[in-house]
Design a protein around this motif. Structure first.
Motif, mmCIF file in Angstrom:
data_model
loop_
_atom_site.group_PDB
_atom_site.id
_atom_site.type_symbol
_atom_site.label_atom_id
_atom_site.label_comp_id
_atom_site.label_asym_id
_atom_site.label_seq_id
_atom_site.Cartn_x
_atom_site.Cartn_y
_atom_site.Cartn_z
ATOM 1 N N LYS A 132 0.808 -1.216 0.000
ATOM 2 C CA LYS A 132 0.000 0.000 0.000
ATOM 3 C C LYS A 132 0.842 1.266 0.000
ATOM 4 N N ARG A 133 2.146 1.104 0.019
ATOM 5 C CA ARG A 133 3.025 2.268 0.001
ATOM 6 C C ARG A 133 4.267 1.956 -0.829
ATOM 7 N N ILE A 154 10.286 1.328 -5.702
ATOM 8 C CA ILE A 154 9.103 0.819 -6.394
ATOM 9 C C ILE A 154 7.897 1.626 -5.917
ATOM 10 N N LYS A 155 7.368 2.451 -6.794
ATOM 11 C CA LYS A 155 6.241 3.307 -6.440
ATOM 12 C C LYS A 155 4.957 2.491 -6.288
ATOM 13 N N PRO A 160 0.449 -4.141 -8.335
ATOM 14 C CA PRO A 160 1.364 -5.264 -8.118
ATOM 15 C C PRO A 160 2.348 -5.414 -9.274
ATOM 16 N N CYS A 161 3.530 -5.891 -8.936
ATOM 17 C CA CYS A 161 4.556 -6.082 -9.955
ATOM 18 C C CYS A 161 5.560 -7.123 -9.483
ATOM 19 N N GLY A 162 6.435 -7.498 -10.400
ATOM 20 C CA GLY A 162 7.489 -8.444 -10.072
ATOM 21 C C GLY A 162 8.847 -7.779 -10.175
ATOM 22 N N VAL A 185 12.104 -5.268 -13.602
ATOM 23 C CA VAL A 185 10.816 -4.963 -12.980
ATOM 24 C C VAL A 185 9.755 -5.043 -14.073
ATOM 25 N N HIS A 186 8.711 -5.808 -13.827
ATOM 26 C CA HIS A 186 7.666 -6.013 -14.835
ATOM 27 C C HIS A 186 6.341 -6.240 -14.116
#
Length: 213
Positions: A132-133, A154-155, A160-162, A185-186
């Motif tokens: 959430k942050r 990572i903003k 969600p991301c990997g 990052v994807h």
């Protein structure tokens, strides 16, 4: 086996209000952050996710061994389809994405079941992040002078991301390059995992950066 094998060196957390716990089942070794300890629930999910994958590999041994992309199989279990797609995108074998695929499937299942409203699942250095942050992810690169001195911000809006890393120096994953660490990052964790492997295989010297531009 290199000196970092088997050591959870990348599991150092500077600060987090979330509960941290570890789940190990066969080759899967997860480090999870959630709003409460979900060890038993996560273990059940890992078993549920791995079972169809193991059954598919038993019937299709080339899935385990191939270093090249394999054709799409619409009748395959979900995790297999995810891995086949990731391998096809990155130009590598499907097993290059297994850690990322499991991390994301576990994380999304915990969220979908309402067991936690935010989660981070790390599997062999590959991370599914849904917080959430904003979060900072430190990069570990073995004996490199930059190891643990570089981090990715990572903003929240990217999640969600990997966040997945491939290295020719640490870990047990197959890597044909020479990079200390290469991180991708994807939005899809399995794809990030496969791309990290693909790019890592390319990087053998500085000139190889041009091949990825």
């Amino acid at each position: 086996m290199n000196k970092y094998s088997g050591i959870p060196f990348y599991r150092t957390i500077s600060s987090t209000p979330l509960k941290a716990f570890r789940v190990v089942y066969k080759q899967t070794d997860l480090f999870v952050l959630a709003e409460r300890d979900l060890t038993s629930e996560t273990l059940a999910l890992v078993r549920e996710i791995r079972l169809p994958l193991e059954a598919y590999i038993f019937k299709n041994p080339q899935f385990l061994k191939s270093l090249e992309p394999l054709p799409c199989d619409p009748e395959a279990p979900e995790i297999v389809r995810i891995m086949l797609k990731a391998g096809s995108i990155a130009g590598v074998g499907p097993m290059a994405s297994v850690a990322g695929a499991i991390a994301e499937m576990v994380g999304k299942a915990l969220l979908k079941k309402g067991l936690t409203s935010q989660v981070a699942v790390e599997n062999g250095g590959d991370i599914f992040l849904a917080l959430k942050r904003d979060a900072r992810v430190a990069l570990f690169a073995g004996d490199s002078p930059f190891s643990e001195k570089v981090s990715l911000l990572i903003k929240r809006e990217l999640m969600p991301c990997g966040i997945c890393t491939s290295s020719a120096k640490i870990g047990h994953s197959l890597n044909f390059g020479k990079a200390d660490a290469l991180t991708v990052v994807h939005k899809d964790t399995a794809t990030a995992d496969a791309l990290a492997t693909s790019f890592g295989n390319i990087l053998k010297n500085f000139e190889d950066f041009k091949k990825m531009s």
